[in-house]
Design a protein around this motif. Structure first.
Motif, PDB file in Angstrom:
ATOM      1  N   UNK A   1       0.821  -1.217   0.000  1.00 46.14           N
ATOM      2  CA  UNK A   1       0.000   0.000   0.000  1.00 46.14           C
ATOM      3  C   UNK A   1       0.852   1.263   0.000  1.00 46.14           C
ATOM      4  N   UNK A   2       0.398   2.266  -0.720  1.00 45.60           N
ATOM      5  CA  UNK A   2       1.153   3.495  -0.887  1.00 45.60           C
ATOM      6  C   UNK A   2       1.692   3.601  -2.296  1.00 45.60           C
ATOM      7  N   UNK A   3       2.463   4.625  -2.537  1.00 45.99           N
ATOM      8  CA  UNK A   3       2.951   4.955  -3.873  1.00 45.99           C
ATOM      9  C   UNK A   3       4.237   4.186  -4.157  1.00 45.99           C
ATOM     10  N   UNK A   4       4.110   2.959  -4.706  1.00 45.64           N
ATOM     11  CA  UNK A   4       5.261   2.100  -5.007  1.00 45.64           C
ATOM     12  C   UNK A   4       5.187   1.626  -6.457  1.00 45.64           C
ATOM     13  N   UNK A   5       5.439   2.522  -7.425  1.00 42.61           N
ATOM     14  CA  UNK A   5       5.356   2.122  -8.834  1.00 42.61           C
ATOM     15  C   UNK A   5       6.512   1.218  -9.238  1.00 42.61           C
ATOM     16  N   UNK A   6       6.297   0.481 -10.347  1.00 44.99           N
ATOM     17  CA  UNK A   6       7.354  -0.323 -10.979  1.00 44.99           C
ATOM     18  C   UNK A   6       8.046  -1.243  -9.979  1.00 44.99           C
ATOM     19  N   UNK A   7       7.290  -1.992  -9.177  1.00 40.37           N
ATOM     20  CA  UNK A   7       7.949  -2.798  -8.152  1.00 40.37           C
ATOM     21  C   UNK A   7       8.743  -3.958  -8.748  1.00 40.37           C
TER      22      UNK A   7
ATOM     23  N   UNK B   1       4.699  -4.029 -20.228  1.00 40.25           N
ATOM     24  CA  UNK B   1       3.580  -3.092 -20.145  1.00 40.25           C
ATOM     25  C   UNK B   1       3.438  -2.356 -21.465  1.00 40.25           C
ATOM     26  N   UNK B   2       2.198  -1.959 -21.768  1.00 35.35           N
ATOM     27  CA  UNK B   2       1.944  -1.189 -22.971  1.00 35.35           C
ATOM     28  C   UNK B   2       0.942  -0.081 -22.705  1.00 35.35           C
ATOM     29  N   UNK B   3       0.988   0.939 -23.553  1.00 35.15           N
ATOM     30  CA  UNK B   3       0.047   2.058 -23.542  1.00 35.15           C
ATOM     31  C   UNK B   3       0.378   3.068 -22.455  1.00 35.15           C
ATOM     32  N   UNK B   4      -0.610   3.795 -21.924  1.00 31.72           N
ATOM     33  CA  UNK B   4      -0.348   4.943 -21.061  1.00 31.72           C
ATOM     34  C   UNK B   4      -0.306   4.600 -19.589  1.00 31.72           C
ATOM     35  N   UNK B   5       0.814   4.895 -18.941  1.00 35.19           N
ATOM     36  CA  UNK B   5       1.049   4.387 -17.587  1.00 35.19           C
ATOM     37  C   UNK B   5       0.257   5.084 -16.506  1.00 35.19           C
ATOM     38  N   UNK B   6       0.045   6.412 -16.667  1.00 36.47           N
ATOM     39  CA  UNK B   6      -0.145   7.183 -15.441  1.00 36.47           C
ATOM     40  C   UNK B   6      -1.296   8.170 -15.530  1.00 36.47           C
TER      41      UNK B   6
ATOM     42  N   UNK C   1     -12.750  -4.173 -11.510  1.00 28.36           N
ATOM     43  CA  UNK C   1     -13.497  -3.242 -10.687  1.00 28.36           C
ATOM     44  C   UNK C   1     -12.717  -2.649  -9.536  1.00 28.36           C
ATOM     45  N   UNK C   2     -11.624  -3.293  -9.150  1.00 32.87           N
ATOM     46  CA  UNK C   2     -10.851  -2.845  -7.993  1.00 32.87           C
ATOM     47  C   UNK C   2      -9.565  -2.123  -8.365  1.00 32.87           C
ATOM     48  N   UNK C   3      -8.909  -2.621  -9.402  1.00 32.92           N
ATOM     49  CA  UNK C   3      -7.605  -2.080  -9.793  1.00 32.92           C
ATOM     50  C   UNK C   3      -7.630  -1.715 -11.278  1.00 32.92           C
ATOM     51  N   UNK C   4      -6.933  -0.636 -11.599  1.00 35.61           N
ATOM     52  CA  UNK C   4      -6.898  -0.212 -12.992  1.00 35.61           C
ATOM     53  C   UNK C   4      -5.474   0.106 -13.409  1.00 35.61           C
ATOM     54  N   UNK C   5      -5.221  -0.036 -14.701  1.00 31.24           N
ATOM     55  CA  UNK C   5      -3.925   0.276 -15.302  1.00 31.24           C
ATOM     56  C   UNK C   5      -2.774  -0.527 -14.686  1.00 31.24           C
ATOM     57  N   UNK C   6      -2.909  -1.869 -14.623  1.00 31.91           N
ATOM     58  CA  UNK C   6      -1.810  -2.692 -14.117  1.00 31.91           C
ATOM     59  C   UNK C   6      -0.627  -2.663 -15.074  1.00 31.91           C
ATOM     60  N   UNK C   7       0.572  -2.702 -14.534  1.00 28.45           N
ATOM     61  CA  UNK C   7       1.741  -2.697 -15.403  1.00 28.45           C
ATOM     62  C   UNK C   7       3.040  -2.793 -14.641  1.00 28.45           C
ATOM     63  N   UNK C   8       4.107  -3.012 -15.379  1.00 27.37           N
ATOM     64  CA  UNK C   8       5.506  -2.970 -14.941  1.00 27.37           C
ATOM     65  C   UNK C   8       5.736  -3.736 -13.644  1.00 27.37           C
ATOM     66  N   UNK C   9       5.960  -5.030 -13.796  1.00 29.89           N
ATOM     67  CA  UNK C   9       6.202  -5.850 -12.622  1.00 29.89           C
ATOM     68  C   UNK C   9       7.280  -6.883 -12.846  1.00 29.89           C
TER      69      UNK C   9
END
Length: 481
Positions: free
Chosen positions: A2-8, A190-195, A228-236
């Motif tokens: 939880x929190x702002x942890x992009x590209x884990x 990942x593809x398309x728009x990240x953020x 419904x819970x999470x959107x724009x999954x990517x970079x893992x």
């Protein structure tokens, strides 16, 4: 996470999983987290805890952690001073650090990002990265090139593995994480728009019998998209536990989007009979998340600031922790000297106690704030005989209300967030027994503008004024609703 942890990124060392993530323009750079079970994470430090590497100045993205022969490596992206986005590497004898930086490895004209180390079918070590062509309206090749075993220099020639060619990928493919399974190498990408609120990110996969190709993209891509819970999954990064396969990636909680930021999400996948990864329906559904477990209470005991505090990387503040107090030296520029803390939900209350507010030197203010970046802030501060509510938007300041500073040796200041982007402020001169709103009608301030395109909002403290001035804080709490 939880929190702002992009590209884990995650790797297993012994019986412990180690992870890190993008810190972008917040310091300290690249958090180091550990876990025994992939779901309960402890923040234990940072790759660069004090200062950026000498060669880089901002945009600290996409660290990829790996281990070999008792040594831990972190490949990462950063903006080279007076140059392009580049891939660098640091190493340590212990995953917790300290890390030694080895400088940049590659920085193409359009930028080089998202490095991933992998050995080929002949056990030769390569790094794979993305050429950041989308920043110049160009395609985004994924490259591979040999690297020496010390991970300090590329050798030979680079080879393109694949690039964005399919409509769902939009103007980019990036964040390739490669794993070997059976007869194939598999690249999760990942593809398309990240953020941001209008993101379109998704995850695809390609495979090849040999690392350098030819690569075949899965006809059922993207294999992981919003639900419904999470959107724009990517970079893992792919990892395993108990013979089960997982991808640790980021996604936005659909309730909080950019205001909390891209959070670390663990999604399980299985292998189909045809040898492709498949995420079962609902694999990345909302976790059973106890928001109270992320409450923060810091009374500044000890002699060091706890590891979860952050600061703007290009405006690191000067501070001291002593005798149960935080002494924060002011800065005259931007929104001042700022210390921020991750937020975790759309609704929370942050509180601090500012000591001796009337003793702040002339021209100095200090208080509590919702922090987007140094030029986008909403703050309630004391100083110069006033309590003031103000906002900074794109560096332009606007007054939102003020009252005379009460005669009190300790002043409690409170920030209440609702819906992620509506902020109310209040103060108490009697240790929290009674609260006064500012403005008096309790009107919420719209903070939709606060978060930068790649970061969430922090709640925290600031001090603005001459560098010789110091503000003293007694405590800080963050309670999630």
């Amino acid at each position: 996470m939880p929190g702002d942890f992009p590209d884990p990124s995650v790797t297993k060392i012994g019986d412990t999983y180690w992870a890190t993530a993008t810190s972008s323009n917040w310091g300290p750079i690249f958090p180091l987290l550990k876990s025994k079970n992939l779901t309960d994470w402890e923040l234990v430090g940072h790759v660069f805890p004090n200062q950026p590497p000498d060669w880089a100045d901002y945009y600290f993205w996409a660290p990829e952690i790996s281990e070999e022969n008792g040594k831990t490596y972190v490949f990462y992206t950063a903006h080279k001073k007076n140059g392009p986005l580049s891939v660098g590497v640091a190493s340590a004898d212990n995953p917790a650090g300290p890390y030694r930086d080895h400088g940049p490895l590659v920085g193409q004209e359009d930028g080089s990002i998202d490095a991933f180390p992998i050995r080929d079918e002949n056990n030769q070590l390569y790094i794979v990265w993305k050429e950041d062509g989308n920043s110049q309206n160009r395609p985004t090749p994924i490259w591979a090139q040999r690297i020496n075993d010390d991970r300090t220099a590329l050798t030979g020639e680079k080879t393109e593995l694949f690039r964005n060619t399919i409509p769902w990928e939009g103007n980019l493919v990036e964040g390739a994480s490669i794993v070997r399974h059976g007869d194939y190498f598999y690249a999760f990408y990942a593809g398309n728009g990240c953020c941001g609120h209008n993101c379109t990110y998704g995850i695809g996969v390609a495979r090849s019998r040999k690392l350098l190709g030819p690569w075949e993209k899965y006809e059922k891509n993207p294999i992981l998209t919003k639900n419904g819970s999470w959107t724009c999954p990517g970079h893992g990064t792919v990892t395993q536990r108990d013979n089960r396969w997982f991808l640790l990636h980021h996604a936005y909680d659909t309730r909080s989007f950019e205001f909390v930021g891209r959070q670390g999400v663990l999604s399980e996948f299985v292998w189909t009979p045809a040898g492709w990864p498949e995420f079962p329906q609902g694999a990345n559904a909302a976790p059973a998340f106890n928001v109270a477990s992320q409450n923060v209470s810091d009374d500044f005991k000890g002699t060091n600031l706890v590891a979860s505090w952050q600061w703007p990387i290009e405006q690191k503040p000067t501070f001291t922790v002593r005798d149960g107090k935080l002494l924060l030296s002011a800065r005259p520029d931007h929104s001042g000297a700022a210390l921020g803390h991750h937020t975790y939900t759309t609704d929370y209350t942050a509180t601090t106690t500012l000591l001796q507010p009337a003793a702040l030197p002339t021209g100095t203010v200090a208080g509590i704030a919702a922090l987007g970046d140094p030029d986008n802030t909403i703050a309630l501060t004391a100083g110069d005989g006033k309590l003031r509510l103000w906002q900074l938007e794109k560096g332009k300041q606007q007054a939102l209300g003020e009252v005379a500073l009460p005669n009190s040796k300790a002043l409690m200041l409170r920030l209440q967030a609702q819906g992620g982007n509506q902020y109310r402020f209040s103060w108490s001169a009697d240790a929290g027994k009674t609260w006064q709103n500012l403005p008096a009608n309790g009107q919420a301030i719209n903070g939709t503008y606060l978060p930068p395109w790649d970061r969430g909002v922090r709640a925290g403290l600031l001090a603005r004024g001459p560098a010789t001035a110091t503000a003293t804080f007694d405590d800080f709490t963050l309670n999630n609703q």
